[in-house]
Design a protein around this motif. Structure first.
Motif, PDB file in Angstrom:
ATOM      1  N   THR A  15      34.630 -42.258  -6.330  1.00 44.40           N
ATOM      2  CA  THR A  15      35.888 -42.119  -7.077  1.00 44.40           C
ATOM      3  C   THR A  15      35.618 -41.840  -8.551  1.00 44.40           C
ATOM      4  O   THR A  15      36.257 -40.968  -9.155  1.00 44.40           O
ATOM      5  CB  THR A  15      36.729 -43.392  -6.931  1.00 44.40           C
ATOM      6  N   VAL A  16      34.672 -42.574  -9.125  1.00 48.43           N
ATOM      7  CA  VAL A  16      34.314 -42.356 -10.535  1.00 48.43           C
ATOM      8  C   VAL A  16      33.777 -40.944 -10.736  1.00 48.43           C
ATOM      9  O   VAL A  16      34.108 -40.263 -11.716  1.00 48.43           O
ATOM     10  CB  VAL A  16      33.283 -43.403 -10.991  1.00 48.43           C
ATOM     11  N   THR A  17      32.933 -40.484  -9.796  1.00 48.07           N
ATOM     12  CA  THR A  17      32.389 -39.124  -9.878  1.00 48.07           C
ATOM     13  C   THR A  17      33.496 -38.086  -9.825  1.00 48.07           C
ATOM     14  O   THR A  17      33.489 -37.091 -10.560  1.00 48.07           O
ATOM     15  CB  THR A  17      31.391 -38.889  -8.737  1.00 48.07           C
ATOM     16  N   TYR A  20      35.283 -38.059 -13.120  1.00 48.16           N
ATOM     17  CA  TYR A  20      34.473 -37.377 -14.133  1.00 48.16           C
ATOM     18  C   TYR A  20      34.556 -35.862 -13.964  1.00 48.16           C
ATOM     19  O   TYR A  20      34.637 -35.111 -14.940  1.00 48.16           O
ATOM     20  CB  TYR A  20      33.014 -37.827 -14.049  1.00 48.16           C
TER      21      TYR A  20
END
Length: 596
Positions: A15-17, A20
């Motif tokens: 999710t963070v990727t 980003y």
């Protein structure tokens, strides 16, 4: 507190990727979404969730493409397209022009209220597509400068879109995800009174204060006019005179910036439209191939059509987005000549248009403005086919005999769903089919009605939401939030959740923020003993508070070039509005659900 499993950690990292990727803007949204779906499918096939088979992971990854939320979103896109293409919304635009002629402040107020009202039942983007050329025409005829009105109008559109489940695709996504998790279904106008009360409080700020915070970017106020990157064809005389860059600078107007060396009797420049015209006169040059200009002049001398120069803004769902200028082949397809390109994202301008680059080898981007010439019917055909907005001069929307029919079909889709007679997925799908059958939307134009990046993004967001929930990531994240929020009253919890989602949506995709925020809010409600529905609505509202950055939502980017805005203009006006809406909506949710 529970420890996160390996699957939960992987889900959070993915999710963070994904966030980003959206923030960086280096890769297109569709590609990031497809890569996310692929990562989930391959990851769960190789490392299945406990108690599941590898094929269950494939089903989870790809079920978003067949999810009823996505089908409903696509159907609503088609319904909105039918209203636009038939000219069903044109009377509203004409009413605005008449009111603006009577009084500017009254005109802006009615525009804001009308924008809110229309975006409650029509997706935000078509509403802004309708209003953008109208506001540009009003500014050109002596009304408020476009830079003073476009951000307020866009804010009104976003607030209106927040008011119903069908106002935006994000609303439908949040409601559908929550319904899948066990929350009772929410009708179309279920939370409309809450948003309307918040809108009534926000409207004075948007109407009276926000325009004062925005710059006057009109040429009359001394603001530099829009600059275009163009290639000047110098003709054979330049070689005969041994023209150099130094000599060229002496001939060109002072504000023309030379961006490349002279090669093959061509040179790249950056200039305003007026300076570009003056440069062409001084050099005997053209900004389009000579053969093309000769063909246009010859053809129009026979038909009696004059050549017209217009500025056209590229919308997010335009077929030109991502295409190299030369590959777009506008001359052969539409019989128009491209003269120059103005980049939308000023802060990335140097990256997208490096110095030693022929502007006709760059790619079109969302929000870019192109300068084109041709006969007005051909230019209108280009704008209609490629989903462009004509900014210079009022764009007459087509009025057809099918406009009342399109309005009736839209009403027949919305009213039964709002009364709870049939689910919105069924009524919207039936309405979309009627739009096709009756010819309000042509089958060969379905690609213009549907936005491919929205379709793929929603599918990826559904998959992310499922993996965050099923892997235990939502439970772990909610446990962390519960530790910090348990000391707060319900109003503080609601405000904190709304603020958390708002931050995500202003720097990444609001659909992804919805996909992450919904399961987390669902789990948090259970841990803190708060009813699920107000926390889910806090997520829904937070996903719509995308006023503070130009990259937060597609309509923000659409107005950036037209208003000649900078990043700080969004922040200066958006942050106070975000704070006002969070405080107001949180208080209203507490009052509505009795969370004292």
């Amino acid at each position: 507190m529970i420890e996160p499993s390996s699957h939960a950690i992987a889900a959070i990292l993915l999710t963070v990727t994904m966030f980003y990727g959206f923030i960086s803007g280096k890769v297109r949204v569709e590609i990031i979404s497809l890569l996310t779906i692929s990562a989930i499918a391959l990851g769960l096939y190789t490392f299945p969730l406990p108690g599941q088979a590898p094929t269950d992971g494939l089903k989870l990854a790809f079920e978003g493409f067949g999810h009823h939320a996505l089908i409903t979103i696509c159907a609503l896109m088609i319904l909105g397209r039918g209203l636009v293409t038939t000219g069903a919304l044109e009377p509203a635009a004409r009413l605005l022009i008449q009111i603006w002629k009577f009084n500017r402040q009254a005109g802006l107020f009615v525009t804001l209220v009308l924008a809110m009202g229309m975006s409650m039942v029509v997706n935000d983007t078509p509403v802004l597509v309708l209003l953008l050329p109208v506001m540009s025409a009003i500014a050109a005829s002596g009304g408020m400068p476009a830079s003073k009105t476009l951000i307020p109008v866009n804010s009104a559109v976003l607030i209106g879109g927040m008011a119903t489940t069908i106002g935006t695709s994000t609303n439908l996504l949040v409601v559908s995800l929550a319904s899948d998790m066990g929350m009772a279904p929410i009708s179309v106008f279920h939370f409309t009174p809450i948003v309307l009360m918040a809108a009534a409080i926000a409207l004075p700020f948007i109407w009276l204060i926000m325009p004062r915070l925005l710059p006057d970017n009109s040429v009359e106020a001394g603001h530099a006019p829009r600059r275009f990157i163009a290639t000047l064809r110098l003709g054979g005389w330049s070689a005969e005179r041994h023209l150099t860059i130094e000599k060229l600078r002496q001939i060109l107007p002072g504000d023309v910036e030379i961006r490349s060396s002279i090669r093959d009797n061509r040179v790249s420049v950056e200039a305003t439209h007026d300076d570009l015209e003056e440069a062409m006169r001084a050099l005997g040059a053209t900004a389009a191939p000579t053969w093309l200009m000769d063909r246009l002049k010859s053809g129009y001398s026979k038909t009696g059509e004059d050549l017209t120069v217009v500025e056209l803004a590229i919308t997010r769902d335009s077929g030109l987005v991502g295409k190299v200028v030369t590959d777009a082949n506008l001359a052969e397809r539409y019989n128009v000549a491209l003269l120059g390109v103005h980049g939308a994202r000023h802060s990335w301008h140097a990256q997208r248009y490096p110095t030693q680059l022929d502007p006709f080898t760059i790619k079109f981007g969302e929000g870019d403005i192109i300068l084109a010439t041709g006969a007005m019917p051909d230019l209108q055909n280009l704008a209609r086919t490629e989903n462009l907005l004509i900014l210079e001069g009022a764009k007459e929307l087509p009025r057809t005999t099918k406009a009342p029919l399109a309005t009736a079909i839209m009403a027949s889709a919305v009213i039964p769903a709002s009364l709870g007679i049939v689910p919105i997925a069924i009524s919207a799908l039936a309405g979309a089919i009627l739009m096709f059958v009756t010819g309000c939307v042509r089958f060969d134009r379905i690609g213009r009605a549907l936005s491919a990046n929205v379709v793929v993004l929603v599918a990826a967001s559904i998959a992310i939401g499922r993996i965050v929930l099923d892997s235990g990531a939502a439970e772990w994240l909610s446990s962390l939030l519960a530790l910090g929020l348990q000391i707060l009253p319900p109003a503080g919890v609601l405000a904190a959740v709304m603020l958390f989602v708002t931050v995500l949506t202003n720097f990444a995709s609001n659909t992804t923020a919805a996909a992450v925020g919904t399961p987390v809010a669902f789990s948090l409600a259970q841990k803190l003993g708060i009813p699920v529905e107000p926390l889910v609505l806090a997520v829904l509202f937070g996903c719509n508070l995308c006023y503070a950055t130009p990259v937060a939502y597609q309509t923000n980017m659409l107005i950036m070039s037209a208003g000649d805005y900078k990043f700080g203009d969004y922040t200066k006006t958006g942050l106070p509005l975000v704070a006002l809406m969070i405080i107001t909506l949180s208080g209203l949710l507490v009052y509505q659900y009795g969370l004292y």
